[in-house]
Design an enzyme around this catalytic site. Structure first.
Site, PDB file in Angstrom:
ATOM      1  N   CYS A 338      21.909  47.788  25.986  1.00 29.95           N
ATOM      2  CA  CYS A 338      21.226  49.077  26.111  1.00 29.95           C
ATOM      3  C   CYS A 338      21.428  49.910  24.842  1.00 29.95           C
ATOM      4  CB  CYS A 338      21.696  49.800  27.367  1.00 29.95           C
ATOM      5  SG  CYS A 338      20.547  51.092  27.914  1.00 29.95           S
ATOM      6  N   HIS A 443      21.397  45.456  32.012  1.00 31.21           N
ATOM      7  CA  HIS A 443      22.731  45.767  32.527  1.00 31.21           C
ATOM      8  C   HIS A 443      23.062  44.832  33.696  1.00 31.21           C
ATOM      9  CE1 HIS A 443      23.764  49.448  30.386  1.00 31.21           C
ATOM     10  NE2 HIS A 443      22.561  49.942  30.632  1.00 31.21           N
TER      11      HIS A 443
END
Length: 493
Positions: A338, A443
């Site tokens: 991310c 994630h």
């Protein structure tokens, strides 16, 4: 259905509220009761994607795990207000799963009355739908400078008519003073809501505590209902992600995973499974010296960030940019997730003032543009052919989630000039030409059993195993009658 409400308050942050709330959720679920967790307001950059009235939204990771422990479907009502710190004096405000720019721009003391009706309505709905609601407080209920704007501790306890436990970390010292001082600072009507004290993280012979618990009960009328021993390897992700290195090596170390611990780190709870894999040591890296002893077989991980450009600036100030680049050039594996993915690219471009413009580390020919819309979604995707130290991920399917403002794509001029970039998960993951560097928006990779098996040939304990262990531990060190009375007795004062 009208739930009995139990509330776990603490003498400070880190006392053990989240852990105890999770254990209580699983204990009551094991009794065949319908259970839900609740925390009115959580301040954390560790968040999960869950159901909401408008589709999907964010809640704090602690409430996500508590819902799973309760055998309930996580939803945004379990943590109606989430504050995600972006700087020391600024947070992004997420109300019922959705970012609210209006509330983010509202001064803290002016925010409480605006959000309380939504918080109360969410709690009322959970009470109506369940047999037991286990509520977690925040920080300490005795912060007397904040009581007039409280929306997470005493105001919630009163609204829910909750039976309250007050937990303290005895390992820090001063536990009995912390318990007594917290109780003494509460208004008399709220003192009556405290039905038990809990001593957490105790080392040694509990009989040596006498006569302190009895003296404390004489002063307050509140019994000490549990003494919970120190337990490092419980397997539950820490609420704020970073944990003590004493608990981060399981067996003899065969691989070190160095996670860059920049100031606005986020979603570090997703690394908990690595902590539980035999032979893996997690190292929190804050300066180049922390990376100096790494072997080429070791990893450097750039985790998520709530404010990528400022964390990237911090990373450069520490000299970690050179240390990370050197590790990659020596053939060491580097993973960016991310915000970490965004840092690995060539540039951050921010036309809307969301995060900030900055040059990247240049380890991947990518450019990130920040947009006003935030991506919040659950994701199931499969890796294509992956090279180098990450090759074991080839063809592996994983389930996870995305939470990000930026949108990332290949740097067109660099690619036209001959730079190499492998997209190994469509729109979600890219790899360098040599294979050492991998970046992804995905994630939760290490929470996927297939990923752990492929990368380590091993499995971490499942969350179900962790939750059952928490409940077993609680039941071993707490009299059954205490746990029973918490849901039999109800205060309507």
């Amino acid at each position: 259905m009208t739930a009995r409400c139990i509330m776990v308050l603490g003498t400070s942050s880190g006392a053990g509220k989240s852990w105890l709330t999770t254990a209580l959720c699983r204990h009551y679920a094991r009794q065949g009761l319908k259970v839900a967790p609740f925390k009115a307001q959580n301040m954390s950059n560790n968040a999960r994607v869950v159901a909401s009235a408008s589709g999907l939204g964010e809640i704090g990771s602690a409430q996500y795990f508590q819902a799973l422990a309760a055998k309930a479907e996580p939803d945004v009502r379990m943590n109606p207000l989430l504050l995600k710190p972006e700087a020391d004096t600024r947070s992004q405000v997420v109300l019922l799963g959705q970012v609210s720019q209006v509330l983010s721009d509202t001064p803290w003391r002016g925010r409480s009355e605006k959000v309380w009706p939504k918080i109360a309505a969410a709690l009322d709905e959970l009470i109506a739908e369940n047999d037991v609601v286990v509520i977690e407080g925040a920080g300490s209920p005795a912060e007397i400078n904040l009581m007039d704007s409280d929306i997470v501790n005493l105001r919630v306890a009163r609204h829910a008519h909750a039976q309250c436990l007050l937990v303290t970390d005895i390992d820090k010292g001063g536990a009995f003073a912390h318990l007594y001082g917290t109780w003494a600072l509460l208004p008399p009507e709220d003192q009556k809501r405290i039905t038990g004290f809990v001593l957490n993280k105790f080392r040694g012979d509990a009989s040596l505590l006498a006569p302190a618990p009895e003296m404390l009960q004489t002063l307050t009328g509140v019994p000490t209902v549990a003494v919970l021993p120190m337990w490092w390897q419980h397997g539950l992700p820490e609420e704020d992600g970073v944990f003590d290195d004493r608990s981060s090596a399981n067996g003899s170390v065969t691989k070190t995973v160095a996670v860059i611990a920049y100031p606005r780190i986020s979603n570090l709870d997703e690394f908990q499974p690595l902590k539980n894999v035999p032979g893996v040591r997690l190292l929190w890296a804050r300066n180049p010296a922390d990376l100096a002893g790494l072997q080429t077989s070791d990893w450097v991980v750039l985790p998520g960030s709530k404010h990528t450009s400022s964390d990237l600036a911090w990373l450069r100030q520490q000299g970690l940019d050179s240390a990370i680049t050197e590790h990659a050039h020596r053939g060491g594996a580097v993973l960016g997730i991310c915000g970490g993915l965004q840092m690995l690219g060539e540039a951050l471009i921010d036309p809307h003032g969301i995060d900030g413009n900055a040059p990247g580390l240049g380890l991947l020919p990518l450019v990130t543009h920040f947009s006003l819309d935030k991506t919040v979604t659950k994701t199931v995707a499969r890796f294509d052919q992956v090279q180098g130290p990450w090759s074991a991920l080839s063809s592996i399917e994983a389930a996870g989630y995305e939470i990000h403002h930026g949108q990332t794509q290949g740097h067109s001029a660099m690619l036209a000039a001959g730079s190499s970039l492998h997209e190994v998960m469509p729109g979600l993951a890219w790899q360098s030409s040599g294979g050492q560097v991998l970046g992804t928006y995905f994630h939760g990779l290490f929470e996927c059993p297939a990923v752990l098996q492929a990368l380590f040939g091993a499995q971490a304990p499942t969350l179900e195993t962790v939750f059952e262990g928490l409940a077993d531990f609680l039941e071993t060190h707490t009299d059954a009658s205490v746990l029973r009375r918490l849901i039999e007795d109800r205060t309507d004062r």
